[in-house]
Design an enzyme around this catalytic site. Structure first.
Site, PDB file in Angstrom:
ATOM      1  N   TRP A  69      25.613   0.007   1.755  1.00 50.62           N
ATOM      2  CA  TRP A  69      24.823   1.196   1.489  1.00 50.62           C
ATOM      3  C   TRP A  69      25.184   2.303   2.463  1.00 50.62           C
ATOM      4  CZ3 TRP A  69      18.994  -0.215   0.342  1.00 50.62           C
ATOM      5  CH2 TRP A  69      18.937  -0.937  -0.858  1.00 50.62           C
TER       6      TRP A  69
ATOM      7  N   THR B 202       3.649  14.687 -11.366  1.00 52.56           N
ATOM      8  CA  THR B 202       4.861  14.522 -10.579  1.00 52.56           C
ATOM      9  C   THR B 202       5.934  15.478 -11.092  1.00 52.56           C
ATOM     10  OG1 THR B 202       5.705  12.768 -12.016  1.00 52.56           O
ATOM     11  CG2 THR B 202       4.311  12.101 -10.165  1.00 52.56           C
TER      12      THR B 202
ATOM     13  N   LYS C 161      26.095   3.342  -3.007  1.00 51.08           N
ATOM     14  CA  LYS C 161      26.515   1.946  -2.931  1.00 51.08           C
ATOM     15  C   LYS C 161      28.044   1.895  -2.982  1.00 51.08           C
ATOM     16  CE  LYS C 161      22.253   0.749  -5.333  1.00 51.08           C
ATOM     17  NZ  LYS C 161      21.839   2.179  -5.479  1.00 51.08           N
TER      18      LYS C 161
ATOM     19  N   GLU D 166       1.611  11.104  -5.632  1.00 48.33           N
ATOM     20  CA  GLU D 166       0.799   9.887  -5.779  1.00 48.33           C
ATOM     21  C   GLU D 166      -0.026   9.564  -4.539  1.00 48.33           C
ATOM     22  OE1 GLU D 166       4.460   9.118  -8.463  1.00 48.33           O
ATOM     23  OE2 GLU D 166       3.960  10.270  -6.657  1.00 48.33           O
TER      24      GLU D 166
END
Length: 544
Positions: free
Chosen positions: A444, A189, A439, A335
């Site tokens: 949000w 990754t 936030k 992944e």
């Protein structure tokens, strides 16, 4: 009752053999300076070269399960390694050449790389790493290079010339009958949320992923196509394009190190690919080059696929209306091998006004949305939660680690860290990354939505939005913008956003104009770097 079907393991050697026999005359074209064709080889010859490489690696001591690293661009020899290494039972490990030295050293040592194939143009970048790669025993250099300097830095490792090794090896190899569950390849990754983590793909997962990548609702490859693989081979195995090409007979166009817009455009005009795959920044740069240079010939391209980051709707429209090219979008991760979903506009079931999304999930990927309370959410286009996936090419753990990595997995499901909703017709609409959601005052704000709206403004080349600390609201959005030639100020951009957002409180009051947006090794906006610059007062911020 038991099945009467023959038990045949899914192996990468079978992909190689199929391409070499059934599509023997399909070809790999590699770019040279200025976009000219540098090398061209058939699939049949690629298979013979793969056998030569396997014989050479075996003579150097490569055994079953051994990782063989590559430090290479997209080119013919890299494809040969893609096939030779896993087909002989070893594990191909493409190193991300754009990672910082510290991360590259960690990755190569963590993987246990003892063999590395390096492109000659990357030797200057590889030399400083070599003294720190204690496990490396053999370095193979593809192309003309000063091997003496490498041997001096190698501290005991042997240095070889790629072509010399192949010239002395047989062009046939007795490929072993491997268990389909055995390791075939590995990628790490990008390490944006900590140390890079290793994902190991099996022969079975690569085979199945490559088959589904060819489907009509994905890349839709056939032997009539030439696929331009701009996405680096060190980015999740180039999204399986080399393997998918050998399955279907589609030829491959590989740009090597010539990725700037001008040589890439010249290579497209020369090689005449019909389809392409790359990150949005590449396609954005190519689009701007074509607009500034009307003689640019992109006429061979019918479709291009973008992945790794969201695509602005303005770019989709520009390619369609000005060049007749469909810009498609895919979602995935290291992944997930990486194909998780694929967006194709139109079709008999499309609806008027349907937004550009990340598309529908591929058949073998299961998905669910999970809310903050851990409960699964409905696919109704309204509920927003974290996306979790599982499937035959979705990892269930990380290489060499027994840790949970901060809760990366949830009862067998991979927690993607992506936040969004799923429409009732199965389309994935991502709104942000969990770590990038702003936030503000208990609500949000989607940084991705703000970026997409800003990208619609004709004066904006690109935009990146992050949350920054605010004494009153906890966090507020900071919009970092790169402008083109047209002058525009923050007040005008704020008005532009206000007209497009239902909630006016989401509009940023903090603005910063940059010459470029910092990017990480996979070409995505490096929001961590922007936050760090803001924290250190290294950004000029305007309050409007």
């Amino acid at each position: 009752m038991r099945s009467t079907m023959h038990t045949t393991h899914l192996r990468i050697r079978r992909i190689l053999e199929h391409g070499a026999r059934v599509h023997a005359n399909s070809r790999i074209v590699t770019a040279g300076p200025g976009g000219a064709r540098h090398e061209e080889v058939s699939y049949a010859e690629t298979a013979r070269n793969a056998a030569r490489l396997a014989n050479a690696l075996r003579a150097l001591g490569v055994g079953e399960g051994d990782p063989v690293a590559t430090f290479m661009w997209n080119n013919q020899q890299h494809v040969e390694a893609y096939f030779a290494v896993p087909a002989m039972g070893a594990v191909v490990h493409p190193l991300n050449i754009r990672l910082p030295a510290e991360q590259l050293i960690h990755i190569a040592c963590h993987a246990g790389d003892a063999y590395v194939i390096v492109d000659h143009s990357l030797v200057p970048s590889f030399l400083p790493l070599l003294p720190h790669l204690e496990a490396v025993r053999h370095v193979i250099v593809n192309g003309p290079a000063d091997l003496a300097a490498l041997r001096e830095a190698a501290a005991g490792a042997e240095v070889h010339d790629y072509q010399a090794l192949l010239d002395g090896a047989a062009d046939t190899y007795d490929w072993p009958d491997l268990d389909e569950r055995s390791a075939a390849a590995m990628c790490y990754t990008s390490g944006t949320t900590g140390r890079p983590k290793g994902v190991v793909y099996s022969h079975r997962s690569v085979y199945l992923h490559s088959v589904e990548a060819c489907l009509p609702d994905a890349f839709a490859l056939s032997r009539e196509d030439m696929a331009l693989a701009v996405v680096p081979q060190f980015h999740v195995l180039a999204w399986s394009l080399p393997y998918a090409a050998f399955l279907t007979g589609a030829s491959l166009a590989l740009p090597d190190r010539f990725l700037a817009a001008a040589p890439l455009a010249a290579f497209i005009a020369e090689a005449r690919p019909t389809k392409g795959a790359g990150v949005p920044t590449i396609w954005g740069a190519l689009l701007r080059h074509a607009e500034e240079n009307p003689e640019t010939d992109l006429s061979s391209l019918r479709e291009i696929v973008a992945g790794g980051a969201a695509v602005p709707a303005s770019m989709v429209r520009a390619y369609a209306h000005r060049h007749g090219i469909a810009l498609l979008q895919a979602w995935g991760m290291t992944e997930t091998s990486p194909l998780g979903s694929f967006y194709r506009p139109g079709g008999p079931h499309s609806r008027a006004g349907t937004p550009v999304t990340q598309g529908r999930f591929t058949p073998s990927v299961e998905a669910r949305l999970v809310g903050a309370d851990g409960q699964e959410l409905p696919w109704d286009g309204q509920a927003v939660g974290e996306l979790q996936v599982r499937g035959p090419w979705v990892t269930a753990s990380y290489h060499g680690d027994d840790e949970t990595h901060g809760g990366a997995f949830d009862d067998g499901w991979l927690r993607t860290g992506d936040v969004g909703r799923i429409l009732d017709d199965g389309q994935l609409d991502l709104t942000d990354r969990l770590k990038d959601v702003i936030k503000s005052g208990g609500e949000w704000i989607s940084s991705l939505a703000l970026e997409n709206h800003l990208a619609e403004h004709p004066a904006v080349v690109e935009a990146c939005v992050v949350g920054v600390p605010d004494d009153t609201w906890g966090e507020r959005p900071l919009a970092c913008v790169v402008l083109g030639a047209e002058p525009v100020d923050a007040a005008l951009l704020k008005t532009f956003l206000t007209e497009r957002l239902e909630q006016r409180w989401q509009v940023p009051e903090y603005w910063s104009f940059l010459s470029s947006i910092p990017r990480n090794s996979t070409g995505k906006h490096d929001k961590q770097e922007i936050r760090e610059r803001h924290r250190n007062a290294a950004l000029t911020v305007i309050t409007v």
